[in-house]
Design a protein around this motif. Structure first.
Motif, PDB file in Angstrom:
ATOM      1  N   LYS A   1       0.846  -1.173   0.000  1.00 38.98           N
ATOM      2  CA  LYS A   1       0.000   0.000   0.000  1.00 38.98           C
ATOM      3  C   LYS A   1       0.892   1.237   0.000  1.00 38.98           C
ATOM      4  CE  LYS A   1      -4.252   0.898   2.153  1.00 38.98           C
ATOM      5  NZ  LYS A   1      -5.137   0.656   3.261  1.00 38.98           N
ATOM      6  N   ASN A  67     -10.163  -2.895  15.632  1.00 35.76           N
ATOM      7  CA  ASN A  67      -9.729  -2.925  14.234  1.00 35.76           C
ATOM      8  C   ASN A  67     -10.562  -2.057  13.292  1.00 35.76           C
ATOM      9  OD1 ASN A  67     -12.014  -4.540  14.363  1.00 35.76           O
ATOM     10  ND2 ASN A  67     -11.278  -5.921  12.763  1.00 35.76           N
ATOM     11  N   ILE A  87      -2.205   5.087   9.695  1.00 35.83           N
ATOM     12  CA  ILE A  87      -2.895   4.186   8.765  1.00 35.83           C
ATOM     13  C   ILE A  87      -2.008   2.992   8.431  1.00 35.83           C
ATOM     14  CG2 ILE A  87      -3.779   3.941   6.412  1.00 35.83           C
ATOM     15  CD1 ILE A  87      -4.595   6.958   6.621  1.00 35.83           C
ATOM     16  N   ASP A  91      -3.183  -0.681   9.678  1.00 28.92           N
ATOM     17  CA  ASP A  91      -3.505  -1.641   8.614  1.00 28.92           C
ATOM     18  C   ASP A  91      -2.586  -2.860   8.711  1.00 28.92           C
ATOM     19  OD1 ASP A  91      -4.483   0.547   5.827  1.00 28.92           O
ATOM     20  OD2 ASP A  91      -5.587  -0.128   7.601  1.00 28.92           O
ATOM     21  N   GLU A  99     -10.028  -1.087   5.041  1.00 30.57           N
ATOM     22  CA  GLU A  99      -9.258  -0.025   5.689  1.00 30.57           C
ATOM     23  C   GLU A  99      -9.577   0.048   7.176  1.00 30.57           C
ATOM     24  OE1 GLU A  99      -7.574   2.889   4.060  1.00 30.57           O
ATOM     25  OE2 GLU A  99      -7.597   1.982   2.086  1.00 30.57           O
ATOM     26  N   TRP A 100      -8.575   0.400   7.964  1.00 28.39           N
ATOM     27  CA  TRP A 100      -8.728   0.533   9.409  1.00 28.39           C
ATOM     28  C   TRP A 100      -9.652   1.695   9.762  1.00 28.39           C
ATOM     29  CZ3 TRP A 100      -6.169   4.763  12.000  1.00 28.39           C
ATOM     30  CH2 TRP A 100      -6.338   4.759  13.376  1.00 28.39           C
TER      31      TRP A 100
END
Length: 114
Positions: A1, A67, A87, A91, A99-100
């Motif tokens: 990512k 989460n 992030i 993640d 996505e978190w």
């Protein structure tokens, strides 16, 4: 990512101002800070020190909200690197497909004279 950096963060001038010229990659961030005088510290496999502030915030959010976070907010000055790092860390920690955090809300600053 991968995470998009703001255009101002990609310039050489901002690298010098922020002291990033010594980094291998301007997107790098600190997970562990080495001990400094008059700061709290812990023993670790990496030496005496403390967690970087990004990991502290990630740990607090994950401890409280687990989460999934619906909305996370903060000043525009926290967009990069702080929120990008949160992030990435969350993640990676939760290792989930979604996505978190659903929404990051970044606000400007109000300057009042007086």
């Amino acid at each position: 990512k991968t995470f998009k950096m703001s255009p101002s963060m990609e310039s050489r001038e901002s690298d010098e101002i922020l002291g990033l010229e010594s980094k291998r990659n301007p997107k790098d961030f600190v997970l562990w800070k080495f001990v400094k005088p008059n700061e709290p510290f812990w023993e670790s496999p990496w030496g005496l020190g403390r967690p970087g502030w990004h990991i502290e915030c990630s740990a607090m959010c994950c401890s409280l909200f687990k989460n999934k976070l619906d909305v996370h907010a903060g000043g525009i000055d926290l967009k990069f690197p702080h929120h990008c790092n949160e992030i990435a860390q969350c993640d990676a920690f939760w290792n989930q497909k979604e996505e978190w955090c659903n929404v990051f809300l970044h606000v400007g600053h109000l300057h009042i004279e007086g």
